[in-house]
Design an enzyme around this catalytic site. Structure first.
Site, PDB file in Angstrom:
ATOM      1  N   GLU A  74      -8.129  11.880 -11.431  1.00 48.21           N
ATOM      2  CA  GLU A  74      -7.539  10.466 -11.221  1.00 48.21           C
ATOM      3  C   GLU A  74      -7.842  10.070  -9.775  1.00 48.21           C
ATOM      4  OE1 GLU A  74      -6.312   8.748 -13.441  1.00 48.21           O
ATOM      5  OE2 GLU A  74      -6.243   9.953 -15.143  1.00 48.21           O
ATOM      6  N   SER A  95      -8.137  11.053  -4.003  1.00 50.39           N
ATOM      7  CA  SER A  95      -8.946  10.138  -3.342  1.00 50.39           C
ATOM      8  C   SER A  95     -10.364  10.556  -3.790  1.00 50.39           C
ATOM      9  CB  SER A  95      -8.924  10.069  -1.732  1.00 50.39           C
ATOM     10  OG  SER A  95      -9.288  11.580  -1.405  1.00 50.39           O
ATOM     11  N   CYS A 109      -2.470   3.781  -6.716  1.00 53.92           N
ATOM     12  CA  CYS A 109      -3.717   3.834  -6.935  1.00 53.92           C
ATOM     13  C   CYS A 109      -4.114   2.584  -7.803  1.00 53.92           C
ATOM     14  CB  CYS A 109      -4.238   5.013  -7.806  1.00 53.92           C
ATOM     15  SG  CYS A 109      -3.147   5.289  -9.069  1.00 53.92           S
ATOM     16  N   ASN A 126       1.783   9.980  -3.209  1.00 49.76           N
ATOM     17  CA  ASN A 126       2.343   8.899  -3.507  1.00 49.76           C
ATOM     18  C   ASN A 126       3.176   8.590  -4.681  1.00 49.76           C
ATOM     19  OD1 ASN A 126       0.146   8.907  -5.179  1.00 49.76           O
ATOM     20  ND2 ASN A 126      -0.469   6.775  -4.893  1.00 49.76           N
ATOM     21  N   GLU A 164     -10.199   0.347  -0.688  1.00 46.56           N
ATOM     22  CA  GLU A 164      -8.726   0.532  -1.029  1.00 46.56           C
ATOM     23  C   GLU A 164      -7.924   0.419   0.079  1.00 46.56           C
ATOM     24  OE1 GLU A 164      -7.765   4.569  -2.538  1.00 46.56           O
ATOM     25  OE2 GLU A 164      -6.814   3.657  -4.028  1.00 46.56           O
ATOM     26  N   LYS A 171      -0.607  22.733  -6.608  1.00 45.83           N
ATOM     27  CA  LYS A 171      -0.541  22.749  -5.262  1.00 45.83           C
ATOM     28  C   LYS A 171      -0.307  21.440  -4.804  1.00 45.83           C
ATOM     29  CE  LYS A 171      -3.086  21.114  -1.805  1.00 45.83           C
ATOM     30  NZ  LYS A 171      -2.013  20.459  -1.425  1.00 45.83           N
TER      31      LYS A 171
HETATM   32  P1  NAD Z   1      -6.330  13.008  -0.607  1.00 48.87           P
HETATM   33  O1  NAD Z   1      -7.650  13.255  -1.759  1.00 48.87           O
HETATM   34  O2  NAD Z   1      -6.371  13.050   0.544  1.00 48.87           O
HETATM   35  O3  NAD Z   1      -5.235  14.275  -1.169  1.00 48.87           O
HETATM   36  C1  NAD Z   1      -4.885  14.287  -2.487  1.00 48.87           C
HETATM   37  C2  NAD Z   1      -4.498  15.784  -2.655  1.00 48.87           C
HETATM   38  O4  NAD Z   1      -5.889  16.729  -2.281  1.00 48.87           O
HETATM   39  C3  NAD Z   1      -3.670  16.502  -1.653  1.00 48.87           C
HETATM   40  O5  NAD Z   1      -2.785  17.336  -2.308  1.00 48.87           O
HETATM   41  C4  NAD Z   1      -4.349  17.360  -0.788  1.00 48.87           C
HETATM   42  O6  NAD Z   1      -3.828  18.399   0.033  1.00 48.87           O
HETATM   43  C5  NAD Z   1      -5.696  17.686  -1.386  1.00 48.87           C
HETATM   44  N1  NAD Z   1      -6.891  18.017  -0.794  1.00 48.87           N
HETATM   45  C6  NAD Z   1      -7.191  17.176   0.369  1.00 48.87           C
HETATM   46  N2  NAD Z   1      -8.290  17.876   0.766  1.00 48.87           N
HETATM   47  C7  NAD Z   1      -8.712  18.799  -0.059  1.00 48.87           C
HETATM   48  C8  NAD Z   1      -9.819  19.641  -0.238  1.00 48.87           C
HETATM   49  N3  NAD Z   1     -10.752  19.553   0.905  1.00 48.87           N
HETATM   50  N4  NAD Z   1      -9.880  20.550  -1.230  1.00 48.87           N
HETATM   51  C9  NAD Z   1      -8.841  20.519  -2.124  1.00 48.87           C
HETATM   52  N5  NAD Z   1      -7.541  19.920  -2.026  1.00 48.87           N
HETATM   53  C10 NAD Z   1      -7.832  18.798  -1.215  1.00 48.87           C
HETATM   54  O7  NAD Z   1      -5.310  11.858  -1.425  1.00 48.87           O
HETATM   55  P2  NAD Z   1      -4.198  10.976  -0.880  1.00 48.87           P
HETATM   56  O8  NAD Z   1      -4.212  10.372   0.336  1.00 48.87           O
HETATM   57  O9  NAD Z   1      -2.760  12.275  -0.974  1.00 48.87           O
HETATM   58  O10 NAD Z   1      -3.516  10.144  -2.266  1.00 48.87           O
HETATM   59  C11 NAD Z   1      -4.145   9.018  -2.247  1.00 48.87           C
HETATM   60  C12 NAD Z   1      -5.307   8.611  -3.108  1.00 48.87           C
HETATM   61  O11 NAD Z   1      -4.876   9.062  -4.313  1.00 48.87           O
HETATM   62  C13 NAD Z   1      -5.680   7.295  -3.303  1.00 48.87           C
HETATM   63  O12 NAD Z   1      -7.183   7.146  -3.400  1.00 48.87           O
HETATM   64  C14 NAD Z   1      -5.188   6.853  -4.722  1.00 48.87           C
HETATM   65  O13 NAD Z   1      -5.765   5.683  -5.117  1.00 48.87           O
HETATM   66  C15 NAD Z   1      -5.344   8.143  -5.336  1.00 48.87           C
HETATM   67  N6  NAD Z   1      -4.439   8.244  -6.521  1.00 48.87           N
HETATM   68  C16 NAD Z   1      -4.988   8.047  -7.966  1.00 48.87           C
HETATM   69  C17 NAD Z   1      -4.320   7.982  -8.905  1.00 48.87           C
HETATM   70  C18 NAD Z   1      -4.879   7.878 -10.130  1.00 48.87           C
HETATM   71  O14 NAD Z   1      -4.172   8.158 -11.168  1.00 48.87           O
HETATM   72  N7  NAD Z   1      -6.192   7.639 -10.410  1.00 48.87           N
HETATM   73  C19 NAD Z   1      -2.838   8.181  -8.738  1.00 48.87           C
HETATM   74  C20 NAD Z   1      -2.433   8.232  -7.429  1.00 48.87           C
HETATM   75  C21 NAD Z   1      -3.064   8.329  -6.461  1.00 48.87           C
END
Ligand code: NAD
Length: 479
Positions: A249, A228, A283, A151, A383, A174
């Protein structure tokens, strides 16, 4: 049409062009716009080798020398603002003006930490005997790995990279499969800025393989993750084996309290930014509003007028305010939340419809305003990550604070009041790491961004963000 095809960036070398690829699509048009390698364990291991080898030299440099390189990197990012913004809009879908804003925000972390790196002071503490001194020093954590979300394709990387490099750590990231291209262009600019080989490495590939390899290697001292909450939980479990240092985060569910003495012009302007930026896929997006009864109708009327002016479409067009959702899963979640709210008595004031084109793989949802929301509705608890704004009514501030805190998340919350005493009570009562008081855009490099409860561990930005990449050591000295 420009194609962005990148290799991985490991030890100052572009590698892996021959591998299978992850293809990247434009979520507004469905066009195939580029690719990165779908690398396996060997690339992750090569990156760990490179970051480990580069660590002694980089960590021994003076903070001023590291600062000079980071400053050059900041200037190069800013010089390529338009180009980076275009790549970002094409892979993420957010409107071009928002992408430019993100590039500036991303660059600000490099600039701010280039300076802050000079201030990683220790201290000298009086000893317990006459001939005893205690010297507290701060040293870089070591090799750091990062996993980032789609995002904010640039800022979620530089918010980690800036303090890590300024502290003297080396770095492996990554990027997300959906939006790796902005990151790869940032890596090219890092090379041009003179960041030495092995200090900044980028590995695209299978996420599970990446995290398992990182978590199993003692040379990697820390993992910093934005994404997430379920994936954060999984990484915390994986990291427990080697007691890996973690920053997380994670997800949020931001409440907004609008008091009856709020300046409604300001409230509406801020709420529009806090909700519809990045199609609600942030987020800290406003997820639910509690409006005090005597201004509830007026607030809805004013928001209705504003939401109706929003144009949905391709972010490359000047007229677009709200871009597409990132993918089918994102769309289906938003649609499910809206249908659930309707079933439970919500009133759709504006919007409420999506436009899914599964042939093209494009998913848009109308900016939507919902009144008569209540806590039985899924969107008031989970969310949503979409352009949907539900509004509920409240009478007393304590009731609104209680409802706002009734969630496992604790990232960002917002409230609007002109009364300082009232605002102080509300800000102190909210269990959130970030509280916007008459402010819907609280993020800044100099502010300690992060969440309470299941929204994460640690902070990014400000001096707190620097501490995440430093170890504290004390030297007990007899003289
Ligand atoms: P996601 O958790 O699906 O993916 C995030 C990252 O994790 C990607 O690079 C993905 O390839 C990796 N990933 C996925 N599964 C994994 C696994 N099993 N092992 C290791 N890595 C893995 O999240 P998303 O859909 O890309 O992002 C949206 C989420 O991020 C929302 O929940 C949002 O609130 C959160 N977010 C939080 C902040 C913050 O600062 N707190 C900022 C931006 C987004």
């Amino acid at each position: 049409m420009a194609q962005y095809d990148f290799a991985n960036y490991i030890n100052g070398t572009w590698t892996g062009k021959e591998l299978d690829t992850i293809t990247v699509h434009n979520p507004a048009t469905g066009d195939h716009i580029g690719s990165v390698p779908n690398a396996g364990e060997d690339h992750v291991k090569q990156a760990i080798d490179a970051a480990s080898e580069a660590l002694p030299e980089w960590s021994k440099k003076t903070a001023a020398d590291r600062s000079d390189i980071l400053r050059k990197y900041f200037e190069l990012i800013m010089a390529h603002e338009d180009e980076l913004a275009e790549i970002m809009t094409k892979e993420n879908g957010k409107p071009l003006k928002e992408s430019k804003g993100e590039v500036q925000y991303a660059a600000s972390f490099i600039e701010w930490y280039a300076e802050e790196g000079k201030r990683t002071y220790g201290r000298l503490v009086p000893g317990k005997r006459e001939n005893h001194r205690i010297k507290v020093i701060k040293q870089p954590v070591g090799v750091v790995a990062a996993i980032t979300p789609w995002n904010f394709p640039a800022a979620m990387i530089t918010r980690k990279l800036g303090p890590a490099l300024a502290a003297g750590c080396t770095f492996i990231v990554k990027p997300p499969e959906e939006t790796p291209l902005t990151c790869m262009r940032l890596a090219e600019l890092a090379e041009e800025a003179g960041i030495p080989k092995g200090v900044f490495n980028v590995v695209n590939g299978n996420p599970e393989t990446f995290s398992e390899t990182i978590m199993g290697d003692m040379r990697v001292r820390k993992l910093t993750f934005t994404g997430s909450t379920p994936v954060g939980r999984l990484l915390m479990k994986q990291g427990s084996e080697q007691i890996k240092r973690l920053s997380l985060e994670l997800g949020g569910h931001a409440p907004v309290i609008v008091c009856d003495d709020a300046d409604l012009d300001q409230t509406v302007e801020m709420l529009m930014a806090a909700k519809f930026r990045n199609s609600g896929q942030t987020c800290i997006a406003a997820n639910r509003v509690y409006a005090q009864s005597n201004i509830y109708d007026e607030l809805i009327k004013r928001l209705e007028a504003e939401v109706k002016t929003l144009n949905t479409g391709d972010g490359m067009k000047d007229t677009t305010d709200v871009g597409p959702l990132i993918n089918k899963d994102g769309y289906e979640k938003v649609d499910r939340h809206v249908k659930d709210a309707q079933d439970k008595g919500a009133n759709i004031v504006v919007g409420g419809e999506g436009e899914a084109n599964s042939d093209k793989n494009t998913y848009f949802y109308q900016p939507t305003l919902i009144s008569d929301a209540n806590h039985d509705m899924v969107m008031m608890n989970e969310e949503t990550f979409g352009p949907i704004l539900p509004i509920a009514e409240y009478d007393k501030d304590d009731e609104a604070i209680k409802a706002a805190n009734d969630t496992p998340f604790g990232l960002a919350a917002y409230f609007f009041t002109q009364n300082v005493s009232r605002g102080t009570r509300i800000s102190e009562g909210l269990d959130y790491g970030i509280v916007g008081w008459n402010d819907g855009v609280p993020s800044a490099a100099q502010a300690p961004f992060g969440g309470m409860k299941q929204s994460g561990l640690g902070r990014e930005g400000a001096e707190e963000g620097m501490e995440e990449y430093l170890e504290v050591k004390y030297v007990s000295l007899s003289i």
